[in-house]
Design a protein around this motif. Sequence first.
Motif, mmCIF file in Angstrom:
data_model
loop_
_atom_site.group_PDB
_atom_site.id
_atom_site.type_symbol
_atom_site.label_atom_id
_atom_site.label_comp_id
_atom_site.label_asym_id
_atom_site.label_seq_id
_atom_site.Cartn_x
_atom_site.Cartn_y
_atom_site.Cartn_z
ATOM 1 N N THR A 130 -0.418 6.093 6.873
ATOM 2 C CA THR A 130 -1.429 5.307 6.169
ATOM 3 C C THR A 130 -2.590 6.181 5.710
ATOM 4 O O THR A 130 -3.085 6.044 4.593
ATOM 5 C CB THR A 130 -1.950 4.174 7.065
ATOM 6 O OG1 THR A 130 -2.576 4.731 8.222
ATOM 7 C CG2 THR A 130 -0.831 3.261 7.502
ATOM 8 N N GLY A 133 -1.386 8.538 2.954
ATOM 9 C CA GLY A 133 -1.209 7.802 1.712
ATOM 10 C C GLY A 133 -2.532 7.533 1.012
ATOM 11 O O GLY A 133 -2.646 7.668 -0.217
ATOM 12 N N SER A 249 -4.425 0.247 2.880
ATOM 13 C CA SER A 249 -3.311 0.700 3.702
ATOM 14 C C SER A 249 -3.431 0.099 5.097
ATOM 15 O O SER A 249 -4.262 -0.761 5.344
ATOM 16 C CB SER A 249 -3.248 2.226 3.740
ATOM 17 O OG SER A 249 -1.948 2.641 4.117
ATOM 18 N N ALA A 253 5.850 -1.848 5.158
ATOM 19 C CA ALA A 253 6.559 -2.101 3.903
ATOM 20 C C ALA A 253 6.949 -3.572 3.759
ATOM 21 O O ALA A 253 6.875 -4.133 2.663
ATOM 22 C CB ALA A 253 7.791 -1.200 3.813
ATOM 23 N N ARG A 256 4.138 -5.822 2.292
ATOM 24 C CA ARG A 256 3.592 -5.451 0.981
ATOM 25 C C ARG A 256 3.438 -6.649 0.053
ATOM 26 O O ARG A 256 2.383 -6.850 -0.556
ATOM 27 C CB ARG A 256 4.497 -4.399 0.349
ATOM 28 C CG ARG A 256 4.164 -4.033 -1.089
ATOM 29 C CD ARG A 256 5.141 -2.995 -1.627
ATOM 30 N NE ARG A 256 4.940 -2.742 -3.037
ATOM 31 C CZ ARG A 256 5.512 -3.443 -4.015
ATOM 32 N NH1 ARG A 256 6.325 -4.470 -3.724
ATOM 33 N NH2 ARG A 256 5.278 -3.147 -5.283
ATOM 34 N N THR A 273 2.298 1.636 -5.706
ATOM 35 C CA THR A 273 2.596 1.608 -4.275
ATOM 36 C C THR A 273 3.114 2.979 -3.871
ATOM 37 O O THR A 273 4.004 3.533 -4.530
ATOM 38 C CB THR A 273 3.666 0.552 -3.944
ATOM 39 O OG1 THR A 273 3.145 -0.759 -4.206
ATOM 40 C CG2 THR A 273 4.063 0.634 -2.469
ATOM 41 N N GLN A 275 4.793 4.830 -0.591
ATOM 42 C CA GLN A 275 5.395 4.568 0.715
ATOM 43 C C GLN A 275 5.604 5.862 1.472
ATOM 44 O O GLN A 275 6.109 6.849 0.934
ATOM 45 C CB GLN A 275 6.729 3.823 0.586
ATOM 46 C CG GLN A 275 7.358 3.476 1.938
ATOM 47 C CD GLN A 275 8.421 2.406 1.859
ATOM 48 O OE1 GLN A 275 8.629 1.803 0.809
ATOM 49 N NE2 GLN A 275 9.092 2.147 2.967
ATOM 50 N N TRP A 279 5.346 2.668 6.219
ATOM 51 C CA TRP A 279 4.031 2.208 5.774
ATOM 52 C C TRP A 279 3.859 2.386 4.276
ATOM 53 O O TRP A 279 4.400 3.306 3.684
ATOM 54 C CB TRP A 279 2.935 2.976 6.517
ATOM 55 C CG TRP A 279 3.015 2.824 7.993
ATOM 56 C CD1 TRP A 279 3.724 3.595 8.867
ATOM 57 C CD2 TRP A 279 2.383 1.810 8.781
ATOM 58 N NE1 TRP A 279 3.571 3.134 10.149
ATOM 59 C CE2 TRP A 279 2.751 2.045 10.131
ATOM 60 C CE3 TRP A 279 1.539 0.741 8.474
ATOM 61 C CZ2 TRP A 279 2.298 1.230 11.170
ATOM 62 C CZ3 TRP A 279 1.086 -0.065 9.511
ATOM 63 C CH2 TRP A 279 1.475 0.184 10.833
ATOM 64 N N VAL A 280 3.054 1.493 3.681
ATOM 65 C CA VAL A 280 2.754 1.594 2.255
ATOM 66 C C VAL A 280 1.242 1.641 2.047
ATOM 67 O O VAL A 280 0.466 1.098 2.852
ATOM 68 C CB VAL A 280 3.341 0.428 1.435
ATOM 69 C CG1 VAL A 280 4.863 0.459 1.497
ATOM 70 C CG2 VAL A 280 2.804 -0.917 1.915
ATOM 71 N N THR A 281 0.851 2.303 0.962
ATOM 72 C CA THR A 281 -0.532 2.317 0.512
ATOM 73 C C THR A 281 -0.540 1.764 -0.904
ATOM 74 O O THR A 281 0.298 2.143 -1.737
ATOM 75 C CB THR A 281 -1.104 3.741 0.547
ATOM 76 O OG1 THR A 281 -0.957 4.267 1.861
ATOM 77 C CG2 THR A 281 -2.578 3.745 0.166
#
Length: 286
Positions: A130, A133, A249, A253, A256, A273, A275, A279-281
Amino acid sequence: MGQARYFARGTQPAADRAYAALDAAFGDEGLPVSIFEWDEAAGIFEVAVYFDVSQEPAQDAAIAAFAPLTPEREDLPDVDWMQSVLAELKPVRAGRFLVHGAHDRGRVKANDIGIEIEAGQAFGTGHHGTTAGCLQLIGDVLRRKAPQTALDLGTGSAVLAIAIARLGRIPVLATDIDPVAVRVAVDNVRANGVAGLVTGAVATGFAGPAFADGARFDLIVANILAGPLMRLAPQMERRLQRGGDIILSGILARQRRAVLAAYRDQGLYHRRTLQMGDWVTLHLTR
């Protein structure tokens, strides 16, 4: 001398009560007490306290402090944990940013933007997907735009606030719900030479003296958790300047779509996005 860890898991209210009791009993003695979300889907938290094995009376008091939870004991090997962590904690690169500890200052190259953060102070050494990202997207936004003001909501170690200040050379408000995190953040800001640009403040969401003037921001970064991010969506929109950017973040995922829906309802547009692992930001604009 070895250490013993007493820990228990339960619902957030029970864990909060145990943490408060342990902190009140042992915080002034400098004993490590921790709490974190162990299973987000089930809402289970873990609370723990650490002792030298010779502190048997204190351990007995700790068992009582965990009530209504029943703690387990784990004996830890006699290891120099800080040296072990530092040996394994390598510098992390995200675009031009290089997040490193004091022991790796020599690895910062001429064109790098070095951010020095020591392990174990507060969340955010750059090693979590996170944080990395967010750093990547901060660099991308600041290459294309020139925001005048920024907010790092839930600053932790202040690594993101420091990154914005060092690359953008703009004022940044760095807030956190935890006063200890804010103290650590301010120390890190000074150590990284941006004390004139970054202001630390305690705040719960957008509640607190730091937000009393109703100011809006050109860039908002929030690396917290999906639930709070969704609840804060209306306030995020109100605090973001027209044409401004938001980087979010702390989102798994699988979360999202729900987070994006909450912000889409506020008229914010999804731009990208990123990834990293589970985790995704997210990058959104107003």
